[in-house]
Each structure stands twice: as C-alpha cells, then as structure tokens.
Design an enzyme around this catalytic site. Sequence first.
Site, short mmCIF file in Angstrom:
data_model
loop_
_atom_site.label_atom_id
_atom_site.label_comp_id
_atom_site.label_asym_id
_atom_site.label_seq_id
_atom_site.Cartn_x
_atom_site.Cartn_y
_atom_site.Cartn_z
N LYS A 123 51.26 38.54 39.85
CA LYS A 123 52.43 39.22 39.30
C LYS A 123 53.29 39.86 40.41
O LYS A 123 54.51 39.78 40.37
CB LYS A 123 51.95 40.30 38.33
CG LYS A 123 52.93 40.71 37.28
CD LYS A 123 52.19 41.35 36.11
CE LYS A 123 51.36 42.55 36.55
NZ LYS A 123 51.95 43.83 36.14
N ARG A 141 52.80 49.29 28.06
CA ARG A 141 51.41 48.84 28.07
C ARG A 141 50.82 48.75 26.66
O ARG A 141 49.78 48.15 26.46
CB ARG A 141 50.54 49.82 28.88
CG ARG A 141 50.46 49.49 30.33
CD ARG A 141 49.36 50.29 30.98
NE ARG A 141 49.62 50.48 32.39
CZ ARG A 141 49.44 49.57 33.32
NH1 ARG A 141 48.96 48.38 32.99
NH2 ARG A 141 49.70 49.81 34.58
N ARG A 150 38.25 37.39 47.37
CA ARG A 150 39.10 38.11 48.31
C ARG A 150 38.26 38.76 49.41
O ARG A 150 37.20 39.34 49.14
CB ARG A 150 39.85 39.19 47.52
CG ARG A 150 41.05 39.75 48.19
CD ARG A 150 42.05 40.20 47.19
NE ARG A 150 41.55 41.28 46.33
CZ ARG A 150 42.32 41.90 45.43
NH1 ARG A 150 43.57 41.54 45.28
NH2 ARG A 150 41.83 42.86 44.69
N ARG A 196 35.89 44.08 49.17
CA ARG A 196 36.11 45.44 48.65
C ARG A 196 35.17 45.70 47.48
O ARG A 196 34.88 44.81 46.70
CB ARG A 196 37.55 45.60 48.17
CG ARG A 196 38.51 45.77 49.33
CD ARG A 196 39.94 45.98 48.89
NE ARG A 196 40.11 46.04 47.44
CZ ARG A 196 41.29 46.07 46.83
NH1 ARG A 196 42.39 46.04 47.55
NH2 ARG A 196 41.39 46.12 45.53
N ARG A 215 37.91 44.76 34.49
CA ARG A 215 39.36 44.98 34.61
C ARG A 215 40.13 43.97 33.77
O ARG A 215 41.13 44.30 33.13
CB ARG A 215 39.79 44.88 36.08
CG ARG A 215 39.58 46.18 36.85
CD ARG A 215 39.60 45.96 38.35
NE ARG A 215 40.87 45.42 38.85
CZ ARG A 215 41.00 44.74 39.98
NH1 ARG A 215 39.94 44.52 40.75
NH2 ARG A 215 42.16 44.33 40.39
#
Length: 215
Positions: A14, A89, A128, A161, A172
């Site tokens: 996004k 949201r 990642r 991370r 999430r």
Amino acid sequence: MLRTILLGPPGAGKGTQAVKIVEKYHIPHISTGDIFRENIKKGTELGKKAQEYMNRGELVPDDLVIDIATTRLLEDDCKNGFLLDGFPRTVYQAEKLDAFLAANGMKLDKVIDIAVEKEELITRLTGRRVCKGCGASYHIVNIPSKQEGICDTCGGELFQRADDNVETVTNRIEVYNNQTMPLVDYYEKAGVIVHVDGAESLDNVFNAIVDALGE
Ligand SMILES: [Zn+2]
C-alpha cells in the site's frame, strides 16, 4: 479532482502504491498516522486529546479520529482531492466521513482495495530481513542479498524483526481482515469500490489502479 481511499492488508504494498498515486494525480497523501504525529508535534487541541489516550495505552476513540481526519480534509491542499490511508477503519467512521463530505458538497470517487491472499502476505512479511548496520531492507525470495545473511551495502548482519514472525504476522492480517471486511461491504454497497489484485508486480498493480481511477 480525485477523492479516494486506499485499503489493503499489511504486506500488500500500500505504501509504495500511495507514493505513485499522489505523484500521478497531484493530490495529498492523508495518512492518519502522519496527521496524529503532526497534531501532537504542533500541540493542537486535538493532538493533546489524542496524546492523552495514547499515553494511557488506549485506542484513540472513533469520534476523535474522525475529528482529526476531517479537519485535515478542509485544508487548502485537499481542494483537488485526496488519498486517504488508514482512515476510515470502521463502518462508523465511514458513515461519519460520508456525512462530512456531503455537508461540504463533496463525495468519494473511488475506494481502492488491494487484495492479496493470506498465504502470500505471510510469505512476504516473514521473508523480510533488515541490516543491523545500515537498516537496509531485503527479502529472502524477492530481494535477496548477494551473500546470505550479509548486507550488500555495508557488510552488516541481516536479521528478522521480532514482529515479522509467522504468529505475529498472521495475527496482524486477521485483525486487519476482521476490521476491514465490513468496510469493504459498506463501499461495495455504495458502488464505489474497485478490487485490485495485489499479487501482481508493483507496476501491474499501479496500472490496474490507474485503469480504475482514470487518467
Ligand atoms: Zn547494511
């Protein structure tokens, strides 16, 4: 003139698309996270109120979020439109936004929903890797470093991370889906939503967005 909202789960790309959209259409990127930080920095009344909730570790209530976001939309740079990101949201926020726009003689043109399968999002987010030395970002499949675990730029060690593990990432995505599904339905009924396949390359996703928004 383009008034639009960008929806998409974490890992859907996004942020990258938002940069390309505002550049092409010359509209401001209105991210609620940024507006909050700005209001807090400037010490506005709204910022002070928001800060109180955040200091207590509480969510900023819907009505305050709506106040902060709609106040931003009245600024001069929004006269030719805007790209909203992170707001609304919830369906309640969406209804309030519609009422605000109507009261000010405006309406939404399109809502862009970048859709990506959960499995693909998990692969993207858990792959990642970040450099301990310079902060450069890699991906074990999509953007691998030349030498495994070592940064191309500074030779630093690459690490994952803590919030990029499967469990946190899955959570999430689920939180996003639960929150956003009713919102997608809401805009579906309003006939303004456009679904874009976020599994495609960045350029293809952007081309699909431009097709939907018009030149
Ligand atoms: Zn590095």
